[in-house]
Design a protein around this motif. Structure first.
Motif, PDB file in Angstrom:
ATOM      1  N   LEU A 167      -6.423   3.405   6.275  1.00  0.00           N
ATOM      2  CA  LEU A 167      -5.836   3.902   5.032  1.00  0.00           C
ATOM      3  C   LEU A 167      -6.495   5.214   4.606  1.00  0.00           C
ATOM      4  CD1 LEU A 167      -5.336   0.783   2.717  1.00  0.00           C
ATOM      5  CD2 LEU A 167      -3.574   2.137   3.873  1.00  0.00           C
ATOM      6  N   ARG A 213       0.828  -1.201   0.000  1.00  0.00           N
ATOM      7  CA  ARG A 213       0.000   0.000   0.000  1.00  0.00           C
ATOM      8  C   ARG A 213       0.869   1.260   0.000  1.00  0.00           C
ATOM      9  NH1 ARG A 213      -2.349  -3.888  -0.410  1.00  0.00           N
ATOM     10  NH2 ARG A 213      -1.865  -3.219  -2.524  1.00  0.00           N
ATOM     11  N   TRP A 264      -5.277   2.995  -3.481  1.00  0.00           N
ATOM     12  CA  TRP A 264      -5.536   2.180  -2.308  1.00  0.00           C
ATOM     13  C   TRP A 264      -6.947   1.595  -2.348  1.00  0.00           C
ATOM     14  CZ3 TRP A 264      -3.301   5.548   2.265  1.00  0.00           C
ATOM     15  CH2 TRP A 264      -1.910   5.504   2.211  1.00  0.00           C
TER      16      TRP A 264
END
Length: 225
Positions: free
Chosen positions: A81, A66, A74
């Motif tokens: 995230l 990532r 993503w």
């Protein structure tokens, strides 16, 4: 790896040092600290909960992939995230934190080099968070991060021999010091953790294990020193 870590390093968890430090975070800066500590906890969990090193490495590889991507690429549905994507910083550098945890997962024993590399990568993740808060004092931030990371590692080692090794590393590097580090007010949580880490290393005991530690943390939280 013989060293172990707590299952929670997130805000509101059972880590009293982090909870105390977060209490002194300015409201507009607090989300960055929360995100950083939550990421560190997620990586710690990947190592702690894995039955085999390869399983931990596979979980950590997901996070490394990532941070090698643009946030626009993503996957959706991962709240952490999404929060990290909002940072005004080069968050690809957080891949170094993943590398640090992988070293812990893969190491057959805790050595001086492993301890230094692991603590250094955690400390440099603090500098990324500082840049997200538009503070460029990377040296002071990383020094505070090293004190805390080494103290945290020492108090979660599986044996006293390993804890002694980490404390010896800290002393050799000049991080076993109770002196405060000067940091801007919006980095007050880092200043508190640096003080607690340095005191723990200098006195060879866990963080916040004596009343004087709490008072030192409160003083740092209020006055910055």
């Amino acid at each position: 790896m013989a060293a172990s870590h707590p299952s929670d390093l997130a805000p509101g968890s059972h880590d009293p040092a982090l909870a105390l430090a977060l209490a002194y975070a300015p409201r507009d800066a607090r989300p960055v600290f929360q995100d950083l500590f939550a990421l560190d906890r997620r990586l710690a969990d990947a190592v702690r909960q894995a039955s085999e090193p390869i399983i931990a490495q596979l979980k950590l590889a997901w996070w490394r992939d990532r941070f090698a991507q643009s946030p626009a690429e993503w996957p959706k549905g991962e709240p952490l995230l999404a929060r990290l994507a909002a940072w005004d910083a080069d968050i690809s550098r957080l891949g170094g934190l993943v590398d640090g945890w992988e070293q812990i997962a893969a190491a057959e024993e805790l050595t001086r080099d492993v301890a230094i590399a692991f603590a250094g990568r955690r400390a440099r993740s603090w500098a990324v968070a500082a840049s997200a808060l538009h503070v460029a004092e990377a040296d002071a931030v990383e020094a505070a991060g090293m004190r805390w990371a080494l103290a945290d590692l020492a108090q979660h080692c599986a044996s006293e021999a390993e804890s002694a090794l980490v404390r010896a590393v800290a002393a050799d590097l000049g991080h076993a010091s109770a002196e405060s580090l000067s940091l801007p007010r919006n980095l007050r949580p880092f200043a508190i953790l640096g003080v607690l880490g340095g005191r723990a290393l200098a006195r060879e005991r866990p963080m916040l294990s004596k009343g004087g530690d709490f008072l030192a943390a409160v003083r740092t939280g209020m006055l910055g020193r």
